[in-house]
Motif scaffolding. Sequence first.
Motif, PDB file in Angstrom:
ATOM      1  N   LEU A  75       0.658  -1.393   0.128  1.00  0.00           N
ATOM      2  CA  LEU A  75      -0.050   0.012   0.017  1.00  0.00           C
ATOM      3  C   LEU A  75       1.029   1.342   0.110  1.00  0.00           C
ATOM      4  CD1 LEU A  75      -2.724  -1.235   2.326  1.00  0.00           C
ATOM      5  CD2 LEU A  75      -3.132  -0.606  -0.189  1.00  0.00           C
ATOM      6  N   ILE A  76       1.884   1.228   0.492  1.00  0.00           N
ATOM      7  CA  ILE A  76       2.825   2.338   0.560  1.00  0.00           C
ATOM      8  C   ILE A  76       3.460   2.530  -0.790  1.00  0.00           C
ATOM      9  CG2 ILE A  76       5.149   3.405   1.292  1.00  0.00           C
ATOM     10  CD1 ILE A  76       2.930   3.440   3.371  1.00  0.00           C
ATOM     11  N   GLU A  77       3.778   1.379  -1.366  1.00  0.00           N
ATOM     12  CA  GLU A  77       4.264   1.484  -3.033  1.00  0.00           C
ATOM     13  C   GLU A  77       3.052   2.233  -3.811  1.00  0.00           C
ATOM     14  OE1 GLU A  77       6.475   1.700  -6.185  1.00  0.00           O
ATOM     15  OE2 GLU A  77       7.084   1.286  -3.870  1.00  0.00           O
ATOM     16  N   LEU A  78       1.790   1.582  -3.636  1.00  0.00           N
ATOM     17  CA  LEU A  78       0.570   2.102  -4.189  1.00  0.00           C
ATOM     18  C   LEU A  78       0.492   3.564  -4.064  1.00  0.00           C
ATOM     19  CD1 LEU A  78      -1.713   1.524  -6.000  1.00  0.00           C
ATOM     20  CD2 LEU A  78      -2.961   0.847  -3.951  1.00  0.00           C
ATOM     21  N   ALA A  79       0.902   4.309  -2.920  1.00  0.00           N
ATOM     22  CA  ALA A  79       0.622   5.460  -2.402  1.00  0.00           C
ATOM     23  C   ALA A  79       1.476   6.427  -3.400  1.00  0.00           C
ATOM     24  CB  ALA A  79       0.763   5.752  -1.075  1.00  0.00           C
ATOM     25  N   ARG A  80       2.751   5.767  -3.290  1.00  0.00           N
ATOM     26  CA  ARG A  80       3.825   6.549  -4.133  1.00  0.00           C
ATOM     27  C   ARG A  80       3.578   6.512  -5.636  1.00  0.00           C
ATOM     28  NH1 ARG A  80       7.882   3.462  -0.500  1.00  0.00           N
ATOM     29  NH2 ARG A  80       8.441   5.276   1.074  1.00  0.00           N
ATOM     30  N   GLU A  81       3.211   5.345  -6.208  1.00  0.00           N
ATOM     31  CA  GLU A  81       2.729   5.289  -7.622  1.00  0.00           C
ATOM     32  C   GLU A  81       1.472   6.305  -7.899  1.00  0.00           C
ATOM     33  OE1 GLU A  81       1.525   1.274  -8.175  1.00  0.00           O
ATOM     34  OE2 GLU A  81       3.553   0.578  -8.304  1.00  0.00           O
ATOM     35  N   ALA A  82       0.425   6.367  -6.857  1.00  0.00           N
ATOM     36  CA  ALA A  82      -0.524   7.457  -7.093  1.00  0.00           C
ATOM     37  C   ALA A  82      -0.067   8.833  -7.382  1.00  0.00           C
ATOM     38  CB  ALA A  82      -1.532   7.140  -6.000  1.00  0.00           C
ATOM     39  N   GLN A  83       0.968   9.411  -6.762  1.00  0.00           N
ATOM     40  CA  GLN A  83       1.578  10.727  -6.791  1.00  0.00           C
ATOM     41  C   GLN A  83       2.563  10.952  -7.999  1.00  0.00           C
ATOM     42  OE1 GLN A  83       3.570  11.092  -2.953  1.00  0.00           O
ATOM     43  NE2 GLN A  83       1.590  11.913  -2.111  1.00  0.00           N
ATOM     44  N   GLN A  84       2.824   9.777  -8.716  1.00  0.00           N
ATOM     45  CA  GLN A  84       3.791  10.060  -9.761  1.00  0.00           C
ATOM     46  C   GLN A  84       3.177  10.784 -11.086  1.00  0.00           C
ATOM     47  OE1 GLN A  84       6.969   9.344  -9.744  1.00  0.00           O
ATOM     48  NE2 GLN A  84       6.707   9.005  -7.715  1.00  0.00           N
ATOM     49  N   PRO A  85       3.594  11.793 -11.608  1.00  0.00           N
ATOM     50  CA  PRO A  85       3.169  12.472 -12.839  1.00  0.00           C
ATOM     51  C   PRO A  85       3.157  11.409 -13.976  1.00  0.00           C
ATOM     52  CG  PRO A  85       5.173  13.307 -12.326  1.00  0.00           C
ATOM     53  CD  PRO A  85       4.961  12.509 -11.054  1.00  0.00           C
ATOM     54  N   GLY A  86       2.118  11.396 -14.779  1.00  0.00           N
ATOM     55  CA  GLY A  86       1.704  10.784 -15.868  1.00  0.00           C
ATOM     56  C   GLY A  86       2.868  11.207 -17.145  1.00  0.00           C
ATOM     57  N   TRP A  87       3.151  10.223 -17.993  1.00  0.00           N
ATOM     58  CA  TRP A  87       3.851  10.300 -19.295  1.00  0.00           C
ATOM     59  C   TRP A  87       3.484  11.629 -19.819  1.00  0.00           C
ATOM     60  CZ3 TRP A  87       1.687  10.353 -23.642  1.00  0.00           C
ATOM     61  CH2 TRP A  87       0.707   9.541 -23.928  1.00  0.00           C
ATOM     62  N   TRP A  88       2.051  11.794 -19.927  1.00  0.00           N
ATOM     63  CA  TRP A  88       1.319  12.636 -20.768  1.00  0.00           C
ATOM     64  C   TRP A  88       1.701  14.268 -20.413  1.00  0.00           C
ATOM     65  CZ3 TRP A  88      -0.621   8.847 -17.714  1.00  0.00           C
ATOM     66  CH2 TRP A  88      -1.259   9.369 -16.553  1.00  0.00           C
ATOM     67  N   ALA A  90       4.404  15.448 -19.739  1.00  0.00           N
ATOM     68  CA  ALA A  90       5.601  16.153 -20.568  1.00  0.00           C
ATOM     69  C   ALA A  90       5.026  16.434 -22.105  1.00  0.00           C
ATOM     70  CB  ALA A  90       6.588  14.950 -21.177  1.00  0.00           C
ATOM     71  N   TYR A  91       3.703  16.297 -22.491  1.00  0.00           N
ATOM     72  CA  TYR A  91       3.160  16.809 -23.604  1.00  0.00           C
ATOM     73  C   TYR A  91       2.224  18.137 -23.484  1.00  0.00           C
ATOM     74  CZ  TYR A  91       4.889  12.737 -25.745  1.00  0.00           C
ATOM     75  OH  TYR A  91       5.786  11.707 -26.254  1.00  0.00           O
ATOM     76  N   GLY A  92       2.231  18.537 -22.248  1.00  0.00           N
ATOM     77  CA  GLY A  92       1.266  19.525 -21.700  1.00  0.00           C
ATOM     78  C   GLY A  92       0.047  19.074 -21.651  1.00  0.00           C
ATOM     79  N   LEU A  93      -0.319  17.981 -21.197  1.00  0.00           N
ATOM     80  CA  LEU A  93      -1.715  17.315 -21.161  1.00  0.00           C
ATOM     81  C   LEU A  93      -1.993  17.408 -19.575  1.00  0.00           C
ATOM     82  CD1 LEU A  93      -1.862  14.885 -23.998  1.00  0.00           C
ATOM     83  CD2 LEU A  93      -2.561  17.150 -24.098  1.00  0.00           C
ATOM     84  N   GLY A  94      -3.241  17.506 -19.165  1.00  0.00           N
ATOM     85  CA  GLY A  94      -3.714  17.415 -17.786  1.00  0.00           C
ATOM     86  C   GLY A  94      -3.812  16.021 -17.401  1.00  0.00           C
ATOM     87  N   ASN A  95      -3.764  15.815 -16.129  1.00  0.00           N
ATOM     88  CA  ASN A  95      -3.739  14.564 -15.289  1.00  0.00           C
ATOM     89  C   ASN A  95      -5.152  13.986 -15.484  1.00  0.00           C
ATOM     90  OD1 ASN A  95      -1.270  13.302 -14.476  1.00  0.00           O
ATOM     91  ND2 ASN A  95      -0.928  15.339 -13.560  1.00  0.00           N
ATOM     92  N   ASN A  96      -6.338  15.113 -15.739  1.00  0.00           N
ATOM     93  CA  ASN A  96      -7.621  14.594 -15.574  1.00  0.00           C
ATOM     94  C   ASN A  96      -8.356  14.495 -17.019  1.00  0.00           C
ATOM     95  OD1 ASN A  96      -7.333  17.302 -16.019  1.00  0.00           O
ATOM     96  ND2 ASN A  96      -9.439  17.805 -15.344  1.00  0.00           N
ATOM     97  N   SER A  97      -7.229  14.084 -17.811  1.00  0.00           N
ATOM     98  CA  SER A  97      -7.719  13.873 -19.236  1.00  0.00           C
ATOM     99  C   SER A  97      -8.130  12.362 -19.375  1.00  0.00           C
ATOM    100  CB  SER A  97      -6.717  14.363 -20.440  1.00  0.00           C
ATOM    101  OG  SER A  97      -5.769  13.360 -20.173  1.00  0.00           O
ATOM    102  N   TYR A  98      -8.781  12.057 -20.391  1.00  0.00           N
ATOM    103  CA  TYR A  98      -8.843  10.748 -20.956  1.00  0.00           C
ATOM    104  C   TYR A  98      -7.704   9.843 -20.921  1.00  0.00           C
ATOM    105  CZ  TYR A  98      -9.597   6.765 -23.979  1.00  0.00           C
ATOM    106  OH  TYR A  98      -9.798   5.435 -24.396  1.00  0.00           O
ATOM    107  N   ILE A  99      -6.653  10.431 -21.275  1.00  0.00           N
ATOM    108  CA  ILE A  99      -5.145   9.637 -21.504  1.00  0.00           C
ATOM    109  C   ILE A  99      -4.972   8.972 -20.001  1.00  0.00           C
ATOM    110  CG2 ILE A  99      -2.824   9.730 -21.982  1.00  0.00           C
ATOM    111  CD1 ILE A  99      -3.419  11.911 -23.927  1.00  0.00           C
ATOM    112  N   ALA A 100      -5.203  10.055 -18.923  1.00  0.00           N
ATOM    113  CA  ALA A 100      -4.861   9.281 -17.768  1.00  0.00           C
ATOM    114  C   ALA A 100      -5.369   8.134 -17.376  1.00  0.00           C
ATOM    115  CB  ALA A 100      -4.927  10.448 -16.455  1.00  0.00           C
ATOM    116  N   PHE A 101      -6.860   8.012 -18.037  1.00  0.00           N
ATOM    117  CA  PHE A 101      -7.441   6.636 -17.427  1.00  0.00           C
ATOM    118  C   PHE A 101      -7.216   5.598 -18.660  1.00  0.00           C
ATOM    119  CE2 PHE A 101     -10.695  10.096 -15.976  1.00  0.00           C
ATOM    120  CZ  PHE A 101     -10.652   9.685 -14.697  1.00  0.00           C
ATOM    121  N   GLU A 102      -6.938   6.019 -19.646  1.00  0.00           N
ATOM    122  CA  GLU A 102      -6.721   4.916 -20.703  1.00  0.00           C
ATOM    123  C   GLU A 102      -5.145   4.069 -20.373  1.00  0.00           C
ATOM    124  OE1 GLU A 102      -6.861   5.361 -25.191  1.00  0.00           O
ATOM    125  OE2 GLU A 102      -4.710   5.339 -24.628  1.00  0.00           O
TER     126      GLU A 102
END
Length: 280
Positions: A75-88, A90-102
């Motif tokens: 669960l500690i590792e999952l908490a760290r993963e949940a905070q990591q910024p997504g690859w997208w 770097a392309y200027g896209l927000g974390n609440n976009s469809y890509i974050a779910f896909e």
Amino acid sequence: MTRHEGSMIRRRVLARQLKLLREQSGLTLEQAAPKLDFSVSKLSRIENAQVIIDVHWVKSMLDVYDVGGLRWHELIELAREAQQPGWWRAYGLGNNSYIAFETEARRVQVFTLGYVPGLLQTADYARALMRAVPVRRTDEELDNEVAARMYRQRRLSAAENPLELVTVVDESALYRPVGGPAVLRQQLEQIAVLDELDTVTLRVLPSAVGAHAGLASSFTILSFGELGEPDMAHVEHTIGALILDKVAEVARAKVAFERVLSNALDPAESMALIHRLAGG
């Protein structure tokens, strides 16, 4: 860190696990909150994935809920993963976009009306589509969005954590010269190539079907496999899109997809049509 940073799906998985652990410990929200120096409303927001969960908060919660051993580390590792910024990002896209779910999904079922699905698009086809949408973009923003779409396609052929795509495309999309005849021909050729992947299943919904369950809009159903997150639906419309995660809404989307799938050509017939159009 803003509310929308980190993986929304992993945040939801973590929140669900923390709520379950609290319940298994026999504590109510009202009993657990003061032990954590939280307000009841703050703990409720954490359990509903409405806020970023700090790793130190998770450690405190696991201590109060008497969780240790391997489960503690998971669960500690999952908490760290949940905070990591997504690859997208770097392309200027927000974390609440469809890509974050896909990105977290293991399987997507897609129905598109007037265009080829994004996961199968060529760069030129994608660029032409984006230019047609009434959204202001700088040249750099457009380049970034096209590049991000091409990056998404890599998961279809990835050796690790591949994405399974099952898609039904309305026949009209195969004739619409998005970007011009040459771009459309290249797009059809790319579909033929990507369809060879084990992860891709494409079927064409013939125009002769007439009225059908997907006539109102394009839509996608996302499934998250071993993450255990419930399926969700993504519905596109002319001026935006919606993420739907209520059970009844997703169930209706699944029924609609099964109906268009039942009316579609089989995979061999679909690819025969695409090869014929690409050759023509």
